[in-house]
Scaffold this motif. Structure first.
Motif, PDB file in Angstrom:
ATOM      1  N   MET A 196       0.844  -1.173   0.000  1.00 58.75           N
ATOM      2  CA  MET A 196       0.000   0.000   0.000  1.00 58.75           C
ATOM      3  C   MET A 196       0.892   1.239   0.000  1.00 58.75           C
ATOM      4  O   MET A 196       1.446   1.634   0.997  1.00 58.75           O
ATOM      5  N   SER A 197       1.017   1.881  -1.161  1.00 59.98           N
ATOM      6  CA  SER A 197       1.973   2.955  -1.309  1.00 59.98           C
ATOM      7  C   SER A 197       1.494   4.283  -0.737  1.00 59.98           C
ATOM      8  O   SER A 197       2.272   5.203  -0.581  1.00 59.98           O
ATOM      9  N   SER A 198       0.226   4.413  -0.420  1.00 63.54           N
ATOM     10  CA  SER A 198      -0.258   5.687   0.102  1.00 63.54           C
ATOM     11  C   SER A 198      -0.395   5.679   1.621  1.00 63.54           C
ATOM     12  O   SER A 198      -1.000   6.561   2.183  1.00 63.54           O
ATOM     13  N   ARG A 199       0.148   4.637   2.272  1.00 67.38           N
ATOM     14  CA  ARG A 199       0.045   4.594   3.729  1.00 67.38           C
ATOM     15  C   ARG A 199       0.813   5.744   4.364  1.00 67.38           C
ATOM     16  O   ARG A 199       1.752   6.284   3.794  1.00 67.38           O
ATOM     17  N   ARG A 200       0.409   6.124   5.535  1.00 67.69           N
ATOM     18  CA  ARG A 200       1.040   7.236   6.255  1.00 67.69           C
ATOM     19  C   ARG A 200       2.390   6.787   6.807  1.00 67.69           C
ATOM     20  O   ARG A 200       2.544   5.667   7.252  1.00 67.69           O
ATOM     21  N   THR A 201       3.346   7.688   6.736  1.00 65.19           N
ATOM     22  CA  THR A 201       4.622   7.400   7.370  1.00 65.19           C
ATOM     23  C   THR A 201       4.505   7.747   8.843  1.00 65.19           C
ATOM     24  O   THR A 201       3.543   8.366   9.266  1.00 65.19           O
ATOM     25  N   SER A 202       5.479   7.406   9.607  1.00 67.97           N
ATOM     26  CA  SER A 202       5.457   7.534  11.063  1.00 67.97           C
ATOM     27  C   SER A 202       4.726   8.772  11.572  1.00 67.97           C
ATOM     28  O   SER A 202       3.575   8.978  11.272  1.00 67.97           O
ATOM     29  N   ALA A 203       5.346   9.584  12.351  1.00 60.15           N
ATOM     30  CA  ALA A 203       4.688  10.700  13.026  1.00 60.15           C
ATOM     31  C   ALA A 203       4.486  11.905  12.122  1.00 60.15           C
ATOM     32  O   ALA A 203       3.786  12.831  12.493  1.00 60.15           O
ATOM     33  N   SER A 204       5.095  11.921  10.950  1.00 64.02           N
ATOM     34  CA  SER A 204       5.041  13.115  10.107  1.00 64.02           C
ATOM     35  C   SER A 204       3.669  13.360   9.496  1.00 64.02           C
ATOM     36  O   SER A 204       3.335  14.483   9.170  1.00 64.02           O
ATOM     37  N   GLY A 205       2.891  12.317   9.284  1.00 68.27           N
ATOM     38  CA  GLY A 205       1.573  12.471   8.693  1.00 68.27           C
ATOM     39  C   GLY A 205       1.591  12.652   7.188  1.00 68.27           C
ATOM     40  O   GLY A 205       0.589  13.016   6.596  1.00 68.27           O
ATOM     41  N   ILE A 206       2.709  12.412   6.543  1.00 63.10           N
ATOM     42  CA  ILE A 206       2.818  12.543   5.093  1.00 63.10           C
ATOM     43  C   ILE A 206       2.857  11.149   4.481  1.00 63.10           C
ATOM     44  O   ILE A 206       3.432  10.227   5.052  1.00 63.10           O
ATOM     45  N   THR A 207       2.232  11.005   3.345  1.00 63.58           N
ATOM     46  CA  THR A 207       2.165   9.686   2.716  1.00 63.58           C
ATOM     47  C   THR A 207       3.416   9.410   1.886  1.00 63.58           C
ATOM     48  O   THR A 207       4.145  10.337   1.518  1.00 63.58           O
ATOM     49  N   GLU A 208       3.647   8.151   1.599  1.00 59.87           N
ATOM     50  CA  GLU A 208       4.777   7.781   0.743  1.00 59.87           C
ATOM     51  C   GLU A 208       4.608   8.369  -0.650  1.00 59.87           C
ATOM     52  O   GLU A 208       5.596   8.773  -1.275  1.00 59.87           O
ATOM     53  N   ASP A 209       3.369   8.429  -1.129  1.00 60.17           N
ATOM     54  CA  ASP A 209       3.127   9.040  -2.441  1.00 60.17           C
ATOM     55  C   ASP A 209       3.508  10.512  -2.442  1.00 60.17           C
ATOM     56  O   ASP A 209       4.085  11.017  -3.403  1.00 60.17           O
ATOM     57  N   GLU A 210       3.219  11.198  -1.353  1.00 61.97           N
ATOM     58  CA  GLU A 210       3.582  12.610  -1.243  1.00 61.97           C
ATOM     59  C   GLU A 210       5.098  12.776  -1.209  1.00 61.97           C
ATOM     60  O   GLU A 210       5.651  13.689  -1.835  1.00 61.97           O
ATOM     61  N   ILE A 211       5.765  11.894  -0.500  1.00 59.16           N
ATOM     62  CA  ILE A 211       7.233  11.935  -0.452  1.00 59.16           C
ATOM     63  C   ILE A 211       7.804  11.688  -1.845  1.00 59.16           C
ATOM     64  O   ILE A 211       8.702  12.408  -2.296  1.00 59.16           O
ATOM     65  N   ASN A 212       7.284  10.690  -2.530  1.00 56.28           N
ATOM     66  CA  ASN A 212       7.760  10.388  -3.882  1.00 56.28           C
ATOM     67  C   ASN A 212       7.528  11.570  -4.818  1.00 56.28           C
ATOM     68  O   ASN A 212       8.383  11.886  -5.656  1.00 56.28           O
ATOM     69  N   ASP A 213       6.388  12.234  -4.682  1.00 54.15           N
ATOM     70  CA  ASP A 213       6.088  13.398  -5.506  1.00 54.15           C
ATOM     71  C   ASP A 213       7.079  14.529  -5.221  1.00 54.15           C
ATOM     72  O   ASP A 213       7.578  15.185  -6.137  1.00 54.15           O
ATOM     73  N   LEU A 214       7.385  14.725  -3.949  1.00 56.42           N
ATOM     74  CA  LEU A 214       8.352  15.764  -3.578  1.00 56.42           C
ATOM     75  C   LEU A 214       9.747  15.443  -4.115  1.00 56.42           C
ATOM     76  O   LEU A 214      10.475  16.340  -4.571  1.00 56.42           O
ATOM     77  N   ILE A 215      10.133  14.178  -4.078  1.00 58.60           N
ATOM     78  CA  ILE A 215      11.437  13.763  -4.610  1.00 58.60           C
ATOM     79  C   ILE A 215      11.494  14.029  -6.114  1.00 58.60           C
ATOM     80  O   ILE A 215      12.501  14.529  -6.627  1.00 58.60           O
ATOM     81  N   LEU A 216      10.412  13.737  -6.833  1.00 53.73           N
ATOM     82  CA  LEU A 216      10.375  13.991  -8.273  1.00 53.73           C
ATOM     83  C   LEU A 216      10.466  15.487  -8.565  1.00 53.73           C
ATOM     84  O   LEU A 216      11.158  15.910  -9.500  1.00 53.73           O
ATOM     85  N   LYS A 217       9.787  16.295  -7.767  1.00 47.03           N
ATOM     86  CA  LYS A 217       9.858  17.747  -7.948  1.00 47.03           C
ATOM     87  C   LYS A 217      11.263  18.256  -7.655  1.00 47.03           C
ATOM     88  O   LYS A 217      11.766  19.137  -8.349  1.00 47.03           O
ATOM     89  N   LEU A 218      11.890  17.704  -6.651  1.00 40.94           N
ATOM     90  CA  LEU A 218      13.250  18.083  -6.303  1.00 40.94           C
ATOM     91  C   LEU A 218      14.202  17.723  -7.433  1.00 40.94           C
ATOM     92  O   LEU A 218      15.057  18.523  -7.819  1.00 40.94           O
TER      93      LEU A 218
END
Length: 89
Positions: A1-23
């Motif tokens: 499940m790629s959209s699950r929440r990461t630990s305490a940050s409240g951001i999803t893996e999909d959001e992290i991946n999107d940010l990495i692509l933008k970076l």
């Protein structure tokens, strides 16, 4: 499940991946077609190196500007006034 929440940050893996692509898109010499094949750690490492290079270039340009202003002060106050007014904008 790629959209699950990461630990305490409240951001999803999909959001992290999107940010990495933008970076990655902000990096010079990045190829948008290869985004899925480049690991996040490599993009982060390249980003850190790029930021360090930018800091170094900024330091060099600041030094050169200081030298130009110093020589403008000694030769003609008009040029130094123009340079200072441009820098304040």
């Amino acid at each position: 499940m790629s959209s699950r929440r990461t630990s305490a940050s409240g951001i999803t893996e999909d959001e992290i991946n999107d940010l990495i692509l933008k970076l990655q898109a902000l990096l010079p010499n990045s190829n948008p077609r290869d985004t899925a094949r480049v690991p996040a750690w490599k993009i982060l490492k390249e980003t850190c190196s790029y930021i360090k290079r930018l800091h170094s270039e900024l330091d060099d340009l600041s030094e050169r500007l200081s030298q130009v202003l110093a020589s403008a002060d000694s030769s003609s106050g008009v040029y130094s006034d123009i340079l200072r007014s441009l820098l304040q904008e």
